[in-house]
Scaffold this active site. Structure first.
Site, PDB file in Angstrom:
ATOM      1  N   HIS A   1       0.812  -1.218   0.000  1.00 25.60           N
ATOM      2  CA  HIS A   1       0.000   0.000   0.000  1.00 25.60           C
ATOM      3  C   HIS A   1       0.844   1.265   0.000  1.00 25.60           C
ATOM      4  CE1 HIS A   1      -3.520  -2.585   1.659  1.00 25.60           C
ATOM      5  NE2 HIS A   1      -3.404  -2.645   0.344  1.00 25.60           N
TER       6      HIS A   1
ATOM      7  N   HIS B   1      -7.686  -8.480  -8.076  1.00 29.96           N
ATOM      8  CA  HIS B   1      -8.067  -9.318  -6.934  1.00 29.96           C
ATOM      9  C   HIS B   1      -8.362  -8.373  -5.763  1.00 29.96           C
ATOM     10  CE1 HIS B   1      -5.809 -12.055  -9.553  1.00 29.96           C
ATOM     11  NE2 HIS B   1      -6.378 -13.069  -8.932  1.00 29.96           N
TER      12      HIS B   1
ATOM     13  N   SER C   1      -6.794  -2.251  -1.189  1.00 29.01           N
ATOM     14  CA  SER C   1      -6.262  -1.538  -2.350  1.00 29.01           C
ATOM     15  C   SER C   1      -7.324  -0.780  -3.137  1.00 29.01           C
ATOM     16  CB  SER C   1      -5.485  -2.494  -3.255  1.00 29.01           C
ATOM     17  OG  SER C   1      -6.245  -3.627  -3.593  1.00 29.01           O
TER      18      SER C   1
ATOM     19  N   GLU D   1     -13.559  -9.022  -8.151  1.00 28.71           N
ATOM     20  CA  GLU D   1     -13.540  -9.946  -7.020  1.00 28.71           C
ATOM     21  C   GLU D   1     -14.448 -11.128  -7.337  1.00 28.71           C
ATOM     22  OE1 GLU D   1     -12.972 -12.178  -4.063  1.00 28.71           O
ATOM     23  OE2 GLU D   1     -11.724 -10.383  -4.313  1.00 28.71           O
TER      24      GLU D   1
ATOM     25  N   ASP E   1     -13.482 -13.256 -12.434  1.00 26.72           N
ATOM     26  CA  ASP E   1     -12.085 -13.634 -12.323  1.00 26.72           C
ATOM     27  C   ASP E   1     -11.200 -12.480 -12.790  1.00 26.72           C
ATOM     28  OD1 ASP E   1      -9.884 -15.757 -12.147  1.00 26.72           O
ATOM     29  OD2 ASP E   1      -9.706 -15.071 -14.214  1.00 26.72           O
ATOM     30  N   GLY E   2     -10.237 -12.119 -11.953  1.00 30.52           N
ATOM     31  CA  GLY E   2      -9.389 -10.970 -12.266  1.00 30.52           C
ATOM     32  C   GLY E   2      -8.448 -11.200 -13.422  1.00 30.52           C
TER      33      GLY E   2
ATOM     34  N   ASP F   1      -2.894  -8.809  -7.438  1.00 28.79           N
ATOM     35  CA  ASP F   1      -2.589  -9.165  -6.048  1.00 28.79           C
ATOM     36  C   ASP F   1      -3.310 -10.472  -5.704  1.00 28.79           C
ATOM     37  OD1 ASP F   1      -1.972  -9.170  -3.358  1.00 28.79           O
ATOM     38  OD2 ASP F   1      -3.484  -7.672  -2.829  1.00 28.79           O
TER      39      ASP F   1
END
Length: 286
Positions: free
Chosen positions: A18, A41, A99, A117, A142-143, A168
């Site tokens: 971060h 994600h 994030s 997500e 799905d990312g 991530d």
């Protein structure tokens, strides 16, 4: 996937990720043209450190807890703590931002964010969090697939030349996760070569990551930077000893902006004499 980031929110890996994420946002917003950010994600976007999941692991005490008690006088860390302070002012004293919250906090009115997500409960919480923010589109999907579906970015009539992709993943497949992540980076670079890409990765045994570093160096990016923080030695296979970010196409002089923060985080978050940092170019800018 069974992973829930609530167990790990605010730990040393979140701190590194971060701090760097906000520094990337600040470097990108220094130019006036609008940005697009993709968080592949995203999780639920906001966490309560007093909740059972966070209290069960106690990991936040060794991350944000230490910095909150004794903040190093470094601009990038002060920027991060200011963002956490703003999150707590809005959501309560035990809140910790994920994030997507930090992206929404750091970016501007004409910037746009796509947050992906896959887990239903987490996606519903994320959608509720940003229900009043027209800049943020929540995608319950799905990312990795979103890299292909959403890039290059276009929102209405606006095409975005600049922006950021944060990958991530939970690494439930452990080292096998790197295959999917590297494939997504290669796809993303082909579709949006002007963007900055950041991949977070855990470090248990550093020697196991050498194949990943070799493959990352071969990606078709203009430049590739590694930023790592280890809070203990790097050969304890049953623990996450640290973490890193692979940053492709980082902004000009980003390494110089991040270096003082890394140097300050090592003593602040160390859990032994073997704590270390790494800031190294896999491919230096031309």
């Amino acid at each position: 996937m069974n992973y829930r980031h609530a167990f790990h929110a605010g730990n040393h890996a979140d701190v590194l990720k971060h701090v760097a994420l906000l520094a990337l946002c600040d470097a990108l917003t220094a130019k006036p043209s609008p940005l697009f950010a993709l968080d592949t994600h995203a999780g639920r976007g906001l966490y309560a450190l007093s909740a059972d999941a966070a209290r069960r692991t106690g990991e936040a005490a060794g991350g944000i807890g230490r910095l909150w008690a004794q903040p190093p006088a470094v601009p990038a860390i002060a920027r991060y703590l200011d963002a956490v302070r703003a999150c707590r002012a809005a959501h309560g004293e035990d809140a910790y931002p994920g994030s997507p919250w930090l992206l929404a906090h750091a970016l501007r009115a004409d910037d746009r964010i796509a947050a992906c997500e896959l887990q239903d409960e987490e996606a519903a919480a994320l959608k509720a969090l940003f229900a009043g923010d027209a800049r943020v589109a929540v995608h319950p999907r799905d990312g990795y697939a979103a890299v292909k579906a959403l890039l290059p970015p276009r929102v209405g009539e606006v095409r975005f030349a600049r922006g950021l992709v944060l990958i991530d993943p939970p690494y439930e497949a452990q080292l096998g996760e790197f295959d999917a992540a590297l494939a997504a980076l290669r796809e993303g670079l082909a579709r949006w070569p002007t963007a900055v890409f950041a991949l977070w990765y855990p470090i248990k045994q550093r020697r196991a990551l050498q194949p990943f570093f070799r493959r990352a160096a071969a990606l078709p990016a203009r430049s590739a930077l590694l930023a790592e923080l280890l809070v203990r030695r790097d050969d304890l296979p049953l623990r996450m000893n640290g973490s890193g970010l692979l940053i492709l196409n980082p902004p000009w002089q980003f390494d110089r902006a991040l270096a003082p923060a890394l140097q300050a985080l090592r003593p602040a978050l160390a859990e032994g004499a073997d704590a270390s940092t790494r800031l190294e170019w896999l491919r230096a800018p031309a």
